[in-house]
Design a protein around this motif. Structure first.
Motif, mmCIF file in Angstrom:
data_model
loop_
_atom_site.group_PDB
_atom_site.id
_atom_site.type_symbol
_atom_site.label_atom_id
_atom_site.label_comp_id
_atom_site.label_asym_id
_atom_site.label_seq_id
_atom_site.Cartn_x
_atom_site.Cartn_y
_atom_site.Cartn_z
ATOM 1 N N THR A 1 0.816 3.999 -2.854
ATOM 2 C CA THR A 1 0.787 5.477 -2.493
ATOM 3 C C THR A 1 1.844 6.315 -3.119
ATOM 4 O OG1 THR A 1 -0.458 5.019 -0.663
ATOM 5 C CG2 THR A 1 0.599 7.189 -0.727
ATOM 6 N N ALA B 1 -3.249 4.098 -2.015
ATOM 7 C CA ALA B 1 -3.306 2.756 -1.930
ATOM 8 C C ALA B 1 -4.777 2.087 -2.370
ATOM 9 C CB ALA B 1 -3.044 2.589 -0.381
ATOM 10 N N ARG C 1 0.852 -1.318 -0.023
ATOM 11 C CA ARG C 1 -0.126 -0.090 -0.019
ATOM 12 C C ARG C 1 0.901 1.100 0.097
ATOM 13 N NH1 ARG C 1 -5.235 -0.193 1.571
ATOM 14 N NH2 ARG C 1 -5.069 1.703 2.968
#
Length: 335
Positions: free
Chosen positions: A295, A301, A291
């Motif tokens: 990002t 995410a 995630r």
């Protein structure tokens, strides 16, 4: 030598397991539990080794070893302290939230004191009351120590390591920010963790164990798909000798203390964030890291945290593709 605890009462029943993890023999005449063996290691260790040798030669009564019958090798321990030896992981997570990483993180280990009163067995379900809490897996290496004196050196710390294994250090990611904001560390965001079916003595690992590091791919599957295969011996900034000495700086450690490596994490070949296995990378040992990479690369995410019904599998294989510690295989279930 490979040791396990079959489910029996609160502390399990100590057994010696064959090298191929197919057979076990009871060790109750030597020590009823693994903690009892660790408390009297100088006496118990040679007796357990002799029993392990007899097991390999089929010279003692034996039964089939089923990982589903195994409790955690130490169902409850006197201490559980988890480090963050793979600083690449820390750097990525902080980068995703726009926080600079202090230079001291490369020289002074991060570590937290976890709950040691209960460790889940390798096939126990992960109880999750609320999916909104952001349940995550964390695939790590652990060691178990004998007694460690206050102020131990790195060499003394390394000499104290009795056993090596794996852990799924379950984390509730969405509870972490609020707890850290209080400035007093993790409590609710760190529920019980699960340990591998067997723990092994360092000599059993051969060349894979060197200078306080365990080399080899830590294989992680999520819902049956390859999720990670980072090498535990690569990008480990702090070896277990350093981690144990860090913990023992101001206090002695008692036999049966469990020390974790933190989430195993490798950089990509070009030095950047790791890539998913499906894209030719080494993948990840926790969902938070993928995630984080998402990002950094796309601004958001996309990979969800664990939901009820999701399954996680963590293990390490030897050169012959045989499991070393057995597999942690868990399903997330409503609490």
């Amino acid at each position: 030598m490979k040791l396990a605890s079959l489910k029996h009462g609160r502390d399990g029943r100590l057994v010696v397991v064959s090298k191929d993890l197919n057979w076990f023999t009871d060790a109750f005449l030597i020590a009823p539990t693994l903690q009892a063996a660790l408390d009297d290691w100088d006496r118990c260790e040679p007796l357990l080794r002799a029993l392990a040798e007899s097991l390999e030669h089929e010279a003692v009564p034996r039964g089939r070893f089923h990982e589903r019958d195994a409790a955690a090798p130490l169902p409850r321990a006197y201490q559980w302290a988890d480090g963050s030896a793979y600083v690449n992981h820390v750097e990525l997570v902080r980068k995703a939230r726009g926080a600079e990483m202090p230079a001291t993180f490369w020289t002074d280990p991060l570590m937290y004191q976890g709950g040691s009163d209960q460790f889940m067995g390798p096939r126990d379900a992960i109880p999750l009351k609320d999916e909104a809490w952001g349940c995550d897996l964390e695939a790590e290496i652990v060691v178990v120590t004998g007694d460690v004196p206050l102020g131990a050196t790195r060499d003394e710390a390394l000499a104290s390591i009795r056993l090596v294994g794996l852990v799924n250090d379950v984390s509730l990611r969405n509870l972490i920010p609020g707890e850290l904001a209080k400035g007093f560390g993790f409590v609710q965001s760190k529920p019980a963790s699960a340990l591998s079916p067997v723990f092994v003595t360092p000599d059993e690992l051969g060349d894979r164990w060197k200078d306080g590091k365990l080399s080899g791919e830590l294989l992680v599957q999520l819902n049956g798909a390859e999720f990670g295969k980072a090498d535990a011996g690569v990008d480990m900034t702090f070896d277990f000798g350093v981690l144990i000495a860090h913990l023992a700086k101001t206090r002695a450690l008692i036999a049966g203390s469990i020390i974790g490596s933190g989430t195993v994490s490798n950089k990509d070949a070009d030095g950047g964030p790791g890539k998913p296995v499906a894209e030719g990378g080494l993948g990840y040992s926790c969902i938070a890291e993928v995630r984080t990479v998402e990002t950094i690369l796309t601004g958001e995410a996309k990979t969800p945290f664990l939901k009820h019904g999701d399954t996680v599998r963590i293990e390490m294989l030897d050169d012959g593709r045989h499991t070393i510690f057995g597999a942690i295989e868990q399903t997330v279930a409503p609490a």
